[in-house]
Design a protein around this motif. Sequence first.
Motif, PDB file in Angstrom:
ATOM      1  N   ASN A 223       0.829  -1.216   0.000  1.00  0.00           N
ATOM      2  CA  ASN A 223       0.000   0.000   0.000  1.00  0.00           C
ATOM      3  C   ASN A 223       0.859   1.261   0.000  1.00  0.00           C
ATOM      4  OD1 ASN A 223       0.638  -0.648   2.846  1.00  0.00           O
ATOM      5  ND2 ASN A 223      -0.662   1.103   3.328  1.00  0.00           N
ATOM      6  N   LEU A 224       2.054   1.195   0.624  1.00  0.00           N
ATOM      7  CA  LEU A 224       2.964   2.346   0.616  1.00  0.00           C
ATOM      8  C   LEU A 224       3.818   2.355  -0.646  1.00  0.00           C
ATOM      9  CD1 LEU A 224       4.125   2.534   4.349  1.00  0.00           C
ATOM     10  CD2 LEU A 224       2.559   4.059   3.145  1.00  0.00           C
ATOM     11  N   GLN A 225       4.195   1.176  -1.119  1.00  0.00           N
ATOM     12  CA  GLN A 225       4.949   1.117  -2.377  1.00  0.00           C
ATOM     13  C   GLN A 225       4.154   1.737  -3.515  1.00  0.00           C
ATOM     14  OE1 GLN A 225       7.128  -2.315  -3.684  1.00  0.00           O
ATOM     15  NE2 GLN A 225       7.282  -3.173  -1.616  1.00  0.00           N
ATOM     16  N   SER A 226       2.830   1.545  -3.491  1.00  0.00           N
ATOM     17  CA  SER A 226       1.982   2.080  -4.567  1.00  0.00           C
ATOM     18  C   SER A 226       1.951   3.603  -4.579  1.00  0.00           C
ATOM     19  CB  SER A 226       0.559   1.532  -4.440  1.00  0.00           C
ATOM     20  OG  SER A 226      -0.069   2.031  -3.271  1.00  0.00           O
ATOM     21  N   LYS A 227       2.343   4.221  -3.458  1.00  0.00           N
ATOM     22  CA  LYS A 227       2.374   5.693  -3.363  1.00  0.00           C
ATOM     23  C   LYS A 227       3.693   6.261  -3.880  1.00  0.00           C
ATOM     24  CE  LYS A 227      -1.537   5.729  -0.996  1.00  0.00           C
ATOM     25  NZ  LYS A 227      -2.786   6.331  -1.484  1.00  0.00           N
ATOM     26  N   CYS A 228       4.657   5.378  -4.160  1.00  0.00           N
ATOM     27  CA  CYS A 228       5.989   5.811  -4.570  1.00  0.00           C
ATOM     28  C   CYS A 228       6.200   5.527  -6.052  1.00  0.00           C
ATOM     29  CB  CYS A 228       7.059   5.079  -3.760  1.00  0.00           C
ATOM     30  SG  CYS A 228       6.905   5.281  -1.970  1.00  0.00           S
ATOM     31  N   LYS A 229       6.602   6.542  -6.788  1.00  0.00           N
ATOM     32  CA  LYS A 229       6.908   6.377  -8.212  1.00  0.00           C
ATOM     33  C   LYS A 229       8.394   6.639  -8.428  1.00  0.00           C
ATOM     34  CE  LYS A 229       2.492   7.412 -10.411  1.00  0.00           C
ATOM     35  NZ  LYS A 229       1.801   8.260 -11.412  1.00  0.00           N
ATOM     36  N   PHE A 230       9.137   5.559  -8.695  1.00  0.00           N
ATOM     37  CA  PHE A 230      10.564   5.720  -8.952  1.00  0.00           C
ATOM     38  C   PHE A 230      10.750   6.397 -10.313  1.00  0.00           C
ATOM     39  CE2 PHE A 230      10.820   2.344  -5.744  1.00  0.00           C
ATOM     40  CZ  PHE A 230      11.786   2.901  -4.920  1.00  0.00           C
TER      41      PHE A 230
ATOM     42  N   PHE B  21       6.517  10.873  -4.114  1.00  0.00           N
ATOM     43  CA  PHE B  21       5.610  10.268  -3.131  1.00  0.00           C
ATOM     44  C   PHE B  21       4.239  10.908  -3.268  1.00  0.00           C
ATOM     45  CE2 PHE B  21       3.675   9.750   1.078  1.00  0.00           C
ATOM     46  CZ  PHE B  21       3.765   8.368   1.182  1.00  0.00           C
ATOM     47  N   GLU B  22       3.215  10.081  -3.461  1.00  0.00           N
ATOM     48  CA  GLU B  22       1.876  10.584  -3.726  1.00  0.00           C
ATOM     49  C   GLU B  22       0.905  10.268  -2.593  1.00  0.00           C
ATOM     50  OE1 GLU B  22       1.059   8.848  -7.552  1.00  0.00           O
ATOM     51  OE2 GLU B  22       2.132  10.455  -8.600  1.00  0.00           O
ATOM     52  N   GLY B  23       1.450  10.038  -1.405  1.00  0.00           N
ATOM     53  CA  GLY B  23       0.611   9.764  -0.244  1.00  0.00           C
ATOM     54  C   GLY B  23       0.436  10.992   0.631  1.00  0.00           C
ATOM     55  N   ASN B  24      -0.233  10.816   1.773  1.00  0.00           N
ATOM     56  CA  ASN B  24      -0.445  11.916   2.713  1.00  0.00           C
ATOM     57  C   ASN B  24       0.658  11.941   3.772  1.00  0.00           C
ATOM     58  OD1 ASN B  24      -1.139  10.020   4.808  1.00  0.00           O
ATOM     59  ND2 ASN B  24      -3.223   9.899   3.956  1.00  0.00           N
ATOM     60  N   LYS B  25       0.558  12.889   4.703  1.00  0.00           N
ATOM     61  CA  LYS B  25       1.611  13.067   5.718  1.00  0.00           C
ATOM     62  C   LYS B  25       1.759  11.843   6.609  1.00  0.00           C
ATOM     63  CE  LYS B  25       1.551  18.117   6.060  1.00  0.00           C
ATOM     64  NZ  LYS B  25       1.318  19.276   6.955  1.00  0.00           N
TER      65      LYS B  25
ATOM     66  N   LYS C 127       3.530   9.150   4.780  1.00  0.00           N
ATOM     67  CA  LYS C 127       4.964   9.438   4.675  1.00  0.00           C
ATOM     68  C   LYS C 127       5.679   9.128   5.989  1.00  0.00           C
ATOM     69  CE  LYS C 127       6.600  13.015   2.301  1.00  0.00           C
ATOM     70  NZ  LYS C 127       7.012  14.391   1.957  1.00  0.00           N
ATOM     71  N   LYS C 128       5.036   9.426   7.113  1.00  0.00           N
ATOM     72  CA  LYS C 128       5.614   9.085   8.416  1.00  0.00           C
ATOM     73  C   LYS C 128       5.782   7.585   8.564  1.00  0.00           C
ATOM     74  CE  LYS C 128       4.037  13.010  11.221  1.00  0.00           C
ATOM     75  NZ  LYS C 128       3.132  13.424  12.342  1.00  0.00           N
ATOM     76  N   ASP C 129       4.758   6.838   8.121  1.00  0.00           N
ATOM     77  CA  ASP C 129       4.837   5.374   8.187  1.00  0.00           C
ATOM     78  C   ASP C 129       5.977   4.851   7.323  1.00  0.00           C
ATOM     79  OD1 ASP C 129       2.646   5.326   9.871  1.00  0.00           O
ATOM     80  OD2 ASP C 129       1.207   4.891   8.281  1.00  0.00           O
ATOM     81  N   LEU C 130       6.106   5.415   6.129  1.00  0.00           N
ATOM     82  CA  LEU C 130       7.180   5.006   5.222  1.00  0.00           C
ATOM     83  C   LEU C 130       8.538   5.291   5.847  1.00  0.00           C
ATOM     84  CD1 LEU C 130       8.202   4.018   2.450  1.00  0.00           C
ATOM     85  CD2 LEU C 130       7.991   6.387   1.638  1.00  0.00           C
ATOM     86  N   THR C 131       8.682   6.466   6.420  1.00  0.00           N
ATOM     87  CA  THR C 131       9.951   6.860   7.040  1.00  0.00           C
ATOM     88  C   THR C 131      10.325   5.915   8.177  1.00  0.00           C
ATOM     89  OG1 THR C 131       9.535   9.175   6.477  1.00  0.00           O
ATOM     90  CG2 THR C 131      11.179   8.760   8.174  1.00  0.00           C
ATOM     91  N   LYS C 132       9.347   5.531   9.001  1.00  0.00           N
ATOM     92  CA  LYS C 132       9.599   4.621  10.124  1.00  0.00           C
ATOM     93  C   LYS C 132      10.048   3.250   9.638  1.00  0.00           C
ATOM     94  CE  LYS C 132       6.367   6.707  13.422  1.00  0.00           C
ATOM     95  NZ  LYS C 132       5.073   6.534  14.137  1.00  0.00           N
ATOM     96  N   ILE C 133       9.370   2.750   8.604  1.00  0.00           N
ATOM     97  CA  ILE C 133       9.720   1.426   8.065  1.00  0.00           C
ATOM     98  C   ILE C 133      11.128   1.443   7.476  1.00  0.00           C
ATOM     99  CG2 ILE C 133       9.164  -0.249   6.251  1.00  0.00           C
ATOM    100  CD1 ILE C 133       6.190   0.617   6.719  1.00  0.00           C
ATOM    101  N   LEU C 134      11.449   2.490   6.744  1.00  0.00           N
ATOM    102  CA  LEU C 134      12.786   2.593   6.159  1.00  0.00           C
ATOM    103  C   LEU C 134      13.855   2.691   7.248  1.00  0.00           C
ATOM    104  CD1 LEU C 134      12.077   5.027   3.184  1.00  0.00           C
ATOM    105  CD2 LEU C 134      12.421   2.555   3.078  1.00  0.00           C
TER     106      LEU C 134
END
Length: 202
Positions: free
Chosen positions: A42-49, A83-87, A90-97
């Motif tokens: 669900n977070l990968q889908s918000k990211c466009k490389f 990144f095409e998600g909300n704040k 983005k916080k969730d993505l940052t924590k996982i990374l």
Amino acid sequence: MSENGSVINNLNLLNSNFPNKIILSREKEELVEIFKNDVPENLQSKCKFISNLNKKDQINIFGLSETKLKNALDRKYTEPFLFEGNKNEKKDLTKILKKNSLTIQEGGRVINLCDNVNKVKSMNRVLKIYTKIESNTKVIAVGDNYNDLDMLKNSDLPCLVFNDQFKEDQINIDNLIISNKPSPEGWADVIKMALVKLDYNV
């Protein structure tokens, strides 16, 4: 011999004296692999490389001509994305990374997937080796993001590439050189200004 020639010879000497690589970051292929394995879909889908987009979209995103686009995409240690998600996402993505020793850096038009590298420690590690063969060393550090500020503060010639996110009075770095142009031209701009301060011919 010119000072520029001396620098090149010293770099060659550095390579011959220390043949093993100084590894400061994992390469982007490894970072992307970790991203694909450990970031939920669900977070990968918000990211466009950016590397997966067509050339027209890449040119529009970077604001570069086709001839300069290749250099902007020719990266070994970072992978730019949108990144095409909300704040909160983005916080969730940052924590996982962060759990996977990765980080994201925001600067300019894109976000960059990066290794979680301490820039000051990396700079000092290289400097410690280099000063074994050249004691009279000046460090030019160039950055365009808030996570570069500690590195800039610990360099001899701190250089900041113009970015409208910054306010000069909030940076508080002595002798800061600021580019007249934004990225990507700003990188060459500040390096030339720093070399002039060192009395190099540019």
